[in-house]
Design a protein around this motif. Structure first.
Motif, PDB file in Angstrom:
ATOM      1  N   ARG A 132       0.820  -1.479   0.227  1.00  0.00           N
ATOM      2  CA  ARG A 132       0.315  -0.035  -0.495  1.00  0.00           C
ATOM      3  C   ARG A 132       1.236   1.195   0.135  1.00  0.00           C
ATOM      4  O   ARG A 132       0.827   2.180  -0.521  1.00  0.00           O
ATOM      5  CB  ARG A 132      -0.857  -0.477   1.431  1.00  0.00           C
ATOM      6  CG  ARG A 132      -2.021   1.277   1.304  1.00  0.00           C
ATOM      7  CD  ARG A 132      -2.915   0.710   2.237  1.00  0.00           C
ATOM      8  NE  ARG A 132      -3.533   0.228   1.663  1.00  0.00           N
ATOM      9  CZ  ARG A 132      -3.986  -0.755   3.332  1.00  0.00           C
ATOM     10  NH1 ARG A 132      -2.631  -1.368   4.063  1.00  0.00           N
ATOM     11  NH2 ARG A 132      -5.150  -2.057   2.501  1.00  0.00           N
TER      12      ARG A 132
ATOM     13  N   TRP B  15       1.437   4.045  -3.436  1.00  0.00           N
ATOM     14  CA  TRP B  15       0.979   4.947  -3.251  1.00  0.00           C
ATOM     15  C   TRP B  15       1.806   6.343  -3.547  1.00  0.00           C
ATOM     16  O   TRP B  15       2.523   7.317  -3.900  1.00  0.00           O
ATOM     17  CB  TRP B  15       0.420   5.094  -1.449  1.00  0.00           C
ATOM     18  CG  TRP B  15       0.067   6.618  -1.628  1.00  0.00           C
ATOM     19  CD1 TRP B  15       0.731   7.955  -0.978  1.00  0.00           C
ATOM     20  CD2 TRP B  15      -1.357   7.354  -2.388  1.00  0.00           C
ATOM     21  NE1 TRP B  15      -0.849   9.045  -0.973  1.00  0.00           N
ATOM     22  CE2 TRP B  15      -1.257   8.764  -1.754  1.00  0.00           C
ATOM     23  CE3 TRP B  15      -2.435   6.731  -2.461  1.00  0.00           C
ATOM     24  CZ2 TRP B  15      -2.444   9.662  -1.518  1.00  0.00           C
ATOM     25  CZ3 TRP B  15      -3.393   7.799  -2.993  1.00  0.00           C
ATOM     26  CH2 TRP B  15      -3.900   8.923  -2.446  1.00  0.00           C
TER      27      TRP B  15
ATOM     28  N   VAL C 294      -3.027   3.153  -6.514  1.00  0.00           N
ATOM     29  CA  VAL C 294      -3.450   2.832  -5.912  1.00  0.00           C
ATOM     30  C   VAL C 294      -3.637   1.050  -5.583  1.00  0.00           C
ATOM     31  O   VAL C 294      -4.289   0.408  -6.219  1.00  0.00           O
ATOM     32  CB  VAL C 294      -4.444   3.388  -5.238  1.00  0.00           C
ATOM     33  CG1 VAL C 294      -4.924   4.970  -4.569  1.00  0.00           C
ATOM     34  CG2 VAL C 294      -5.819   2.950  -5.728  1.00  0.00           C
TER      35      VAL C 294
END
Length: 89
Positions: A26, A30, A35
């Motif tokens: 994650r 990012w 995402v």
């Protein structure tokens, strides 16, 4: 199927997240401008599917090095680590 992102967004390079924990993936995704998402766009979000426990990313689509629009969805597959400890690299 991954969502490619807003049509007016800049393109970014998809990072390699296979072998990372979902939490690490994650963060890496990012920072790269995308995402993570589960394969079923109508199903629960990744956070709901991977809590509690330690989960490792086993596959991703699109692949590392691909180009997609910023904030597009990087679809991941994952599995739970049996003892809660990610394997050493």
């Amino acid at each position: 199927m991954s969502w490619l992102g807003p049509s007016t967004a800049d393109e970014v390079t998809v990072p390699d997240v296979v072998g990372l924990t979902v939490a690490e993936a994650r963060t890496v995704a990012w920072e790269a401008g995308v995402v993570i998402a589960a394969a079923d766009p109508d199903g629960p979000p990744v956070a709901a599917l991977t809590w509690p426990g330690v989960w490792m990313v086993t596959a991703q689509n699109p692949g590392p090095g691909s180009r997609m629009r910023r904030l597009g969805s990087l679809v991941i597959e994952f599995r739970e680590v049996a003892d809660g400890t990610p394997p050493s690299p």
